[in-house]
Design a protein around this motif. Sequence first.
Motif, PDB file in Angstrom:
ATOM      1  N   ILE A  11      -3.232   0.724 -17.568  1.00  0.00           N
ATOM      2  CA  ILE A  11      -2.905   1.006 -18.971  1.00  0.00           C
ATOM      3  C   ILE A  11      -3.743   0.144 -19.905  1.00  0.00           C
ATOM      4  CG2 ILE A  11      -1.065   0.840 -20.700  1.00  0.00           C
ATOM      5  CD1 ILE A  11       0.877   1.720 -18.466  1.00  0.00           C
ATOM      6  N   ILE A  12      -3.952  -1.133 -19.546  1.00  0.00           N
ATOM      7  CA  ILE A  12      -4.804  -2.005 -20.352  1.00  0.00           C
ATOM      8  C   ILE A  12      -6.218  -1.439 -20.419  1.00  0.00           C
ATOM      9  CG2 ILE A  12      -5.931  -4.274 -20.389  1.00  0.00           C
ATOM     10  CD1 ILE A  12      -3.286  -5.444 -19.347  1.00  0.00           C
ATOM     11  N   GLY A  13      -6.761  -1.020 -19.282  1.00  0.00           N
ATOM     12  CA  GLY A  13      -8.097  -0.431 -19.253  1.00  0.00           C
ATOM     13  C   GLY A  13      -8.180   0.881 -20.007  1.00  0.00           C
ATOM     14  N   LEU A  14      -7.139   1.688 -19.912  1.00  0.00           N
ATOM     15  CA  LEU A  14      -7.091   2.965 -20.621  1.00  0.00           C
ATOM     16  C   LEU A  14      -7.125   2.752 -22.132  1.00  0.00           C
ATOM     17  CD1 LEU A  14      -6.483   6.095 -20.103  1.00  0.00           C
ATOM     18  CD2 LEU A  14      -4.165   5.488 -20.724  1.00  0.00           C
ATOM     19  N   ILE A  15      -6.303   1.849 -22.603  1.00  0.00           N
ATOM     20  CA  ILE A  15      -6.258   1.576 -24.045  1.00  0.00           C
ATOM     21  C   ILE A  15      -7.565   0.956 -24.526  1.00  0.00           C
ATOM     22  CG2 ILE A  15      -5.124   0.175 -25.819  1.00  0.00           C
ATOM     23  CD1 ILE A  15      -2.502   0.588 -24.225  1.00  0.00           C
ATOM     24  N   GLY A  16      -8.079  -0.017 -23.774  1.00  0.00           N
ATOM     25  CA  GLY A  16      -9.330  -0.668 -24.164  1.00  0.00           C
ATOM     26  C   GLY A  16     -10.503   0.293 -24.155  1.00  0.00           C
ATOM     27  N   GLY A  17     -10.599   1.120 -23.133  1.00  0.00           N
ATOM     28  CA  GLY A  17     -11.690   2.088 -23.055  1.00  0.00           C
ATOM     29  C   GLY A  17     -11.612   3.138 -24.138  1.00  0.00           C
ATOM     30  N   TYR A  18     -10.408   3.595 -24.435  1.00  0.00           N
ATOM     31  CA  TYR A  18     -10.250   4.595 -25.494  1.00  0.00           C
ATOM     32  C   TYR A  18     -10.640   4.009 -26.852  1.00  0.00           C
ATOM     33  CZ  TYR A  18      -8.227   8.050 -28.595  1.00  0.00           C
ATOM     34  OH  TYR A  18      -8.061   8.982 -29.579  1.00  0.00           O
TER      35      TYR A  18
END
Length: 92
Positions: A11-18
């Motif tokens: 989720i951290i990677g998803l939010i950061g990448g988005y």
Amino acid sequence: MAGSLWVVWTIIGLIGGYMAGRLIPRLRSVAFSVCVGICGAILGGWLFILIGDTMTMQVLSLVASAVMCGVFLWILSVASPKKSDDDDDFNI
């Protein structure tokens, strides 16, 4: 808790990448930025949790996950070719 850390790292990677994909216009695509962010976050969290599996290390692995996600996305933005400014010119 260790089993659910993978989900939180993702989720951290998803939010950061988005966020990086939407805010940095020269990145290739939002989907590619999300994939790089997720990979960076999982790698950062996993490498840090190898030190120990105490509650403190689990919390610090979340911080390391966010930092590594940012580092991967920064490297992506630096390595991405710059877009030319004259993309909207018409040749008549």
